[in-house]
Design an enzyme around this catalytic site. Structure first.
Site, PDB file in Angstrom:
ATOM      1  N   CYS A  74       0.873  -1.147   0.035  1.00 22.79           N
ATOM      2  CA  CYS A  74      -0.023  -0.083  -0.055  1.00 22.79           C
ATOM      3  C   CYS A  74       1.086   1.164  -0.023  1.00 22.79           C
ATOM      4  O   CYS A  74       2.208   1.409  -0.471  1.00 22.79           O
ATOM      5  CB  CYS A  74      -1.213  -0.085   1.206  1.00 22.79           C
TER       6      CYS A  74
HETATM    7  C1  RB5 Z   1      -3.899   5.121   0.822  1.00 20.33           C
HETATM    8  O1  RB5 Z   1      -5.078   5.754   0.846  1.00 20.33           O
HETATM    9  C2  RB5 Z   1      -3.077   4.857   2.043  1.00 20.33           C
HETATM   10  O2  RB5 Z   1      -3.598   5.288   3.266  1.00 20.33           O
HETATM   11  C3  RB5 Z   1      -2.687   3.503   2.048  1.00 20.33           C
HETATM   12  O3  RB5 Z   1      -2.136   2.977   0.600  1.00 20.33           O
HETATM   13  C4  RB5 Z   1      -1.819   2.860   3.229  1.00 20.33           C
HETATM   14  O4  RB5 Z   1      -0.504   3.886   3.045  1.00 20.33           O
HETATM   15  C5  RB5 Z   1      -2.424   2.977   4.493  1.00 20.33           C
HETATM   16  O5  RB5 Z   1      -1.588   2.250   5.432  1.00 20.33           O
END
Ligand code: RB5
Length: 164
Positions: A74
């Site tokens: 993420c």
């Molecule tokens: C994206 O919105 C971001 O919050 C996600 O990719 C991540 O970093 C969350 O932990």
């Protein structure tokens, strides 16, 4: 990463998944894994899905023993690991350095590695991934500790309904 010929004899499966923020790094690492002989099951790029949706789906597959290992990406690698750790039996870590990635396997027997596309460059992420993939749980004194994690997991499973 081990040489191509060694990998062909021993093609290892791995699941990968990302949310929209993690998609570019996940794509890079999925290609890297395939080029090195891994059998990649791709749970997608989180199009119209948030990190909890992707992480829970992939972690459930790990919990069901459909996959021994999974990589989640993420923006930070944090939300993916937090979510994956909610799924019974899953030990997920966020790691952006090789030492932590190696210890996550050797000491913690973590089946899930989470990384953040906004934290680490693709080439550096390859090295972290290599250390995690090439390390195995060392057993010995770590076994008792991981067993304690499993006991805590079993003890609290489904017991808390209110959120904090
Ligand atoms: C994206 O919105 C971001 O919050 C996600 O990719 C991540 O970093 C969350 O932990």
């Amino acid at each position: 990463m081990r040489r191509e010929s060694e990998k062909e004899d021993n093609m290892q499966p791995i699941a990968v998944g990302a949310d929209e923020a993690g998609a570019p790094l996940k794509e890079h690492l999925a290609k890297y894994l395939q080029e090195h002989g891994y059998e990649v099951t791709d749970y997608g790029n989180g199009t119209e899905q948030d990190y909890p949706d992707v992480a829970s789906r992939v972690a459930e597959a790990v919990s069901n023993r459909e996959h021994d290992r999974a990589l989640l990406v993420c923006g930070t690698g944090l939300g993916m690991a937090i979510t994956a750790n909610k799924i019974p039996g899953v030990r997920a870590v966020t790691a952006h350095d090789s030492y932590s990635a190696e210890r996550a396997r050797k000491s913690n027997d973590a089946q899930v590695l989470a990384m953040g596309s906004r934290v680490i460059a693709p080439e550096a992420a390859e090295k972290v991934l290599d250390h995690w993939l090439e390390s195995e749980f060392q057993g010995g004194g770590s076994t008792e500790k991981v067993e304690k994690i499993k006991e805590i997991d079993a003890e609290f499973r489904g017991e808390r309904s209110e959120s904090i």
